[in-house]
Design a protein around this motif. Structure first.
Motif, PDB file in Angstrom:
ATOM      1  N   MET A 150       0.681  -0.840   0.035  1.00 18.21           N
ATOM      2  CA  MET A 150       0.452  -0.254   0.554  1.00 18.21           C
ATOM      3  C   MET A 150       0.820   0.786   0.374  1.00 18.21           C
ATOM      4  N   PRO A 151       0.575   2.764  -0.572  1.00 14.70           N
ATOM      5  CA  PRO A 151       1.069   3.902  -0.354  1.00 14.70           C
ATOM      6  C   PRO A 151       1.449   3.945   0.749  1.00 14.70           C
ATOM      7  N   PHE A 152       3.029   4.496   1.327  1.00 14.45           N
ATOM      8  CA  PHE A 152       3.787   4.955   2.224  1.00 14.45           C
ATOM      9  C   PHE A 152       2.673   6.047   3.025  1.00 14.45           C
ATOM     10  N   VAL A 153       2.636   6.366   4.475  1.00 13.56           N
ATOM     11  CA  VAL A 153       1.746   7.733   4.573  1.00 13.56           C
ATOM     12  C   VAL A 153       2.713   8.096   5.078  1.00 13.56           C
ATOM     13  N   ASP A 154       3.553   8.003   5.909  1.00 17.31           N
ATOM     14  CA  ASP A 154       5.102   9.031   6.634  1.00 17.31           C
ATOM     15  C   ASP A 154       5.494   8.075   7.836  1.00 17.31           C
ATOM     16  N   PHE A 155       6.730   8.577   8.168  1.00 19.75           N
ATOM     17  CA  PHE A 155       7.585   8.312   9.474  1.00 19.75           C
ATOM     18  C   PHE A 155       6.769   8.894  10.640  1.00 19.75           C
ATOM     19  N   ILE A 156       6.951   7.187  11.396  1.00 17.75           N
ATOM     20  CA  ILE A 156       7.537   8.120  12.871  1.00 17.75           C
ATOM     21  C   ILE A 156       8.113   7.820  13.195  1.00 17.75           C
ATOM     22  N   ASP A 157       8.966   9.698  14.093  1.00 19.96           N
ATOM     23  CA  ASP A 157      10.215   9.569  14.287  1.00 19.96           C
ATOM     24  C   ASP A 157      10.732   9.202  15.253  1.00 19.96           C
ATOM     25  N   VAL A 158      10.806   8.646  16.050  1.00 21.16           N
ATOM     26  CA  VAL A 158      11.222   8.068  17.813  1.00 21.16           C
ATOM     27  C   VAL A 158      12.711   8.222  17.310  1.00 21.16           C
ATOM     28  N   THR A 159      13.242   8.850  17.676  1.00 25.76           N
ATOM     29  CA  THR A 159      14.965   8.782  17.300  1.00 25.76           C
ATOM     30  C   THR A 159      15.216   9.486  18.794  1.00 25.76           C
ATOM     31  N   HIS A 160      14.611  10.403  18.614  1.00 30.22           N
ATOM     32  CA  HIS A 160      13.994  11.415  19.949  1.00 30.22           C
ATOM     33  C   HIS A 160      13.998  10.196  21.346  1.00 30.22           C
ATOM     34  N   LEU A 161      13.753   9.850  21.415  1.00 28.32           N
ATOM     35  CA  LEU A 161      13.663   9.118  22.791  1.00 28.32           C
ATOM     36  C   LEU A 161      14.789   8.815  23.613  1.00 28.32           C
ATOM     37  N   HIS A 162      14.270   8.433  24.881  1.00 31.38           N
ATOM     38  CA  HIS A 162      15.357   8.006  25.926  1.00 31.38           C
ATOM     39  C   HIS A 162      16.195   6.786  25.389  1.00 31.38           C
ATOM     40  N   GLY A 163      14.955   5.946  25.052  1.00 30.20           N
ATOM     41  CA  GLY A 163      15.368   4.499  25.057  1.00 30.20           C
ATOM     42  C   GLY A 163      15.701   4.725  23.103  1.00 30.20           C
ATOM     43  N   LEU A 164      16.831   3.182  23.116  1.00 28.71           N
ATOM     44  CA  LEU A 164      17.409   2.918  21.529  1.00 28.71           C
ATOM     45  C   LEU A 164      15.515   2.362  20.833  1.00 28.71           C
ATOM     46  N   VAL A 165      15.541   2.753  19.954  1.00 30.13           N
ATOM     47  CA  VAL A 165      14.531   1.750  19.267  1.00 30.13           C
ATOM     48  C   VAL A 165      14.950   1.065  17.550  1.00 30.13           C
ATOM     49  N   LEU A 166      15.235   0.552  17.168  1.00 32.55           N
ATOM     50  CA  LEU A 166      15.710  -0.633  16.462  1.00 32.55           C
ATOM     51  C   LEU A 166      14.727  -1.039  15.319  1.00 32.55           C
ATOM     52  N   SER A 167      14.258  -0.781  13.761  1.00 30.03           N
ATOM     53  CA  SER A 167      13.969  -1.822  12.889  1.00 30.03           C
ATOM     54  C   SER A 167      14.929  -2.428  12.312  1.00 30.03           C
ATOM     55  N   THR A 168      14.741  -3.346  11.682  1.00 34.41           N
ATOM     56  CA  THR A 168      15.020  -4.894  11.457  1.00 34.41           C
ATOM     57  C   THR A 168      14.455  -5.285   9.703  1.00 34.41           C
ATOM     58  N   HIS A 169      15.172  -5.594   8.863  1.00 35.07           N
ATOM     59  CA  HIS A 169      15.253  -6.208   8.166  1.00 35.07           C
ATOM     60  C   HIS A 169      13.649  -5.856   7.971  1.00 35.07           C
ATOM     61  N   TRP A 170      13.867  -5.174   7.059  1.00 39.70           N
ATOM     62  CA  TRP A 170      13.190  -4.433   6.493  1.00 39.70           C
ATOM     63  C   TRP A 170      11.244  -4.489   6.924  1.00 39.70           C
ATOM     64  N   SER A 171      11.375  -4.292   7.898  1.00 41.04           N
ATOM     65  CA  SER A 171      10.219  -4.181   9.122  1.00 41.04           C
ATOM     66  C   SER A 171       9.975  -2.311   8.511  1.00 41.04           C
ATOM     67  N   ALA A 172       9.004  -2.559   8.104  1.00 43.55           N
ATOM     68  CA  ALA A 172       7.624  -1.330   8.043  1.00 43.55           C
ATOM     69  C   ALA A 172       6.771  -1.746   9.315  1.00 43.55           C
ATOM     70  N   ARG A 173       6.259  -2.145   9.613  1.00 43.59           N
ATOM     71  CA  ARG A 173       5.094  -2.147  10.554  1.00 43.59           C
ATOM     72  C   ARG A 173       5.803  -2.232  12.645  1.00 43.59           C
ATOM     73  N   TYR A 174       6.458  -3.066  13.084  1.00 45.67           N
ATOM     74  CA  TYR A 174       7.655  -3.733  13.707  1.00 45.67           C
ATOM     75  C   TYR A 174       8.523  -2.394  13.918  1.00 45.67           C
ATOM     76  N   SER A 175       8.758  -2.502  15.302  1.00 42.04           N
ATOM     77  CA  SER A 175      10.292  -1.683  16.070  1.00 42.04           C
ATOM     78  C   SER A 175      10.301  -2.326  16.857  1.00 42.04           C
ATOM     79  N   GLY A 176      11.540  -2.851  17.584  1.00 42.56           N
ATOM     80  CA  GLY A 176      11.658  -2.720  19.263  1.00 42.56           C
ATOM     81  C   GLY A 176      12.283  -1.758  20.388  1.00 42.56           C
ATOM     82  N   LEU A 177      11.656  -0.490  21.270  1.00 41.78           N
ATOM     83  CA  LEU A 177      12.206  -0.662  22.246  1.00 41.78           C
ATOM     84  C   LEU A 177      12.717  -1.122  23.472  1.00 41.78           C
ATOM     85  N   HIS A 178      13.609  -0.923  23.569  1.00 36.82           N
ATOM     86  CA  HIS A 178      15.081  -1.103  24.386  1.00 36.82           C
ATOM     87  C   HIS A 178      14.829   0.128  25.132  1.00 36.82           C
TER      88      HIS A 178
END
Length: 381
Positions: free
Chosen positions: A122-150
């Motif tokens: 489906m068409p890409f809508v927008d990014f969810i910017d999570v680079t400014h959080l206190h914790g570390l957020v990672l997305s892996t292996h071509w994933s768009a729907r899922y990320s992990g917060l550490h």
């Protein structure tokens, strides 16, 4: 020992797949595989001939090795759809083109096809910017729907809960309960799994910088075409048993067509579940491993795990990307027949099905470095 043969057009080299050490070998099977590699250079992930390369290479291996089971992946349309602006007509032509290749393989090889679509786009809508959080957020292996917060803070959780672009924030204990009947090492699961709403994807530290045009669409069900009334499969976890139950009586090709869902799959098909409850698989390692093992595979390489912690200098399987071991009890295990795997989805071909011979594009993030073959069984030739 499993041997990996890298063909970079100008040269060929042979390696121990597990250690990456340079080795030498020579026998009729190896020579046959290397000759095919030399004759079939990979055109590239975005090239018009990318899917044709899969068919041509697979037919060469069928002629040279005479397998009874074939695992194929056609992925060009997924890469094109993700990074290119396409009209409805252009997308339709691409779907027609990939099924022309599937039809050509089936007609020329005589294999009975079992074809799986990995889910639509489906068409890409927008990014969810999570680079400014206190914790570390990672997305892996071509994933768009899922990320992990550490190591997220309470402020992080409050902020994430307030964002309408995020569908849910799932604690690791809740995720474990959802798949409580599934075995596996769950030590890689991030503290929180972040789930984006359809059309969105996460902008994380170290994420890919190519301009995205489409992302995987919701895919709670995916299409499954089963040739010659072999049976049915209600879930993605049933496909392995379907194939295993018939491969000794007829030659079967399990064919994965990436980027296609139930709405744009052109052949008659069933719909099979592609996950559990709110969780569904995106195209990638977890979906492939689930197809190959017949069990949900959400713990091995979960979205958002700290993959960089395993990227040590002496990491085993250095030619296999993020994989740190060969998956066990996959589709070919126990079949007792000759098998091959061919596809343009890189390392998944040699690591997931466990075929005697695999031949794949040696490409990383669309950069074409040649082809790689892995030979596991030389005693069957």
């Amino acid at each position: 020992m499993s041997l990996a043969i890298v063909d970079a057009r100008e040269w060929q080299r042979m390696f121990d797949l597990r250690t990456g050490a340079r080795v030498e070998g020579d026998n009729p099977l190896l020579r046959m595989v290397m000759e095919i590699q030399a004759r079939r250079p990979y055109p590239g992930d975005l090239d018009d001939a990318g899917n044709r390369w899969v068919t041509d290479t697979a037919l060469d291996l069928v002629a040279g090795y005479d397998p009874s089971f074939v695992f194929l992946t056609y992925a060009r349309q997924f890469f094109i759809g993700r990074y290119s602006v396409l009209s409805g007509r252009e997308w339709g032509e691409m779907v027609t083109s990939v099924f022309d290749e599937v039809s050509r393989f089936v007609a020329l090889s005589g294999f009975t096809p079992v074809i799986v679509g990995t889910g639509g786009m489906m068409p890409f809508v927008d990014f969810i910017d999570v680079t400014h959080l206190h914790g570390l957020v990672l997305s892996t292996h071509w994933s768009a729907r899922y990320s992990g917060l550490h190591d997220g803070s309470n402020r992080d959780l409050e902020l994430l809960a307030s964002l309408p672009e995020i569908e849910r924030v799932v604690h690791r204990d809740e995720f474990r309960r959802l798949f409580s009947d599934c075995s596996g090492d769950d030590s890689r699961i991030p503290e929180y799994l972040l789930v984006a709403r359809p059309g969105y994807m996460f902008r994380t530290v170290g994420g890919a910088f190519r301009k995205v045009r489409r992302v995987p669409a919701p895919a709670h069900s995916i299409p499954l075409h089963i040739g010659l009334r072999l049976g049915a499969a209600a879930s993605i976890t049933d496909v392995r048993a379907l194939v295993s139950g018939h491969v000794r009586e007829r030659k079967i090709a399990l064919i994965v067509v990436e980027g296609l869902g139930v709405d744009d799959f052109p052949w008659p098909h069933l719909e099979c579940r592609n996950g559990r409850d709110w969780f569904y698989y995106e195209p990638g390692d977890a979906q492939y491993l689930t197809l190959a093992t017949g069990r949900h595979q959400v713990f091995e390489y979960p979205a958002g795990y700290k993959y960089f912690k395993e990227d040590a200098e002496k990491k085993e399987y250095p030619l296999s990307g993020y994989f740190t071991s060969v998956p066990q009890d996959t589709l070919v295990s126990g079949l007792g027949v000759r098998s091959i795997a061919v596809g343009n989805r890189s390392m998944l071909m040699h690591m997931v099905p466990g075929a005697d011979i695999s031949l794949e594009c040696f490409a990383r993030n669309l950069f074409n470095q040649g082809t790689m073959a892995v030979v596991r069984r030389m005693d069957k030739f």
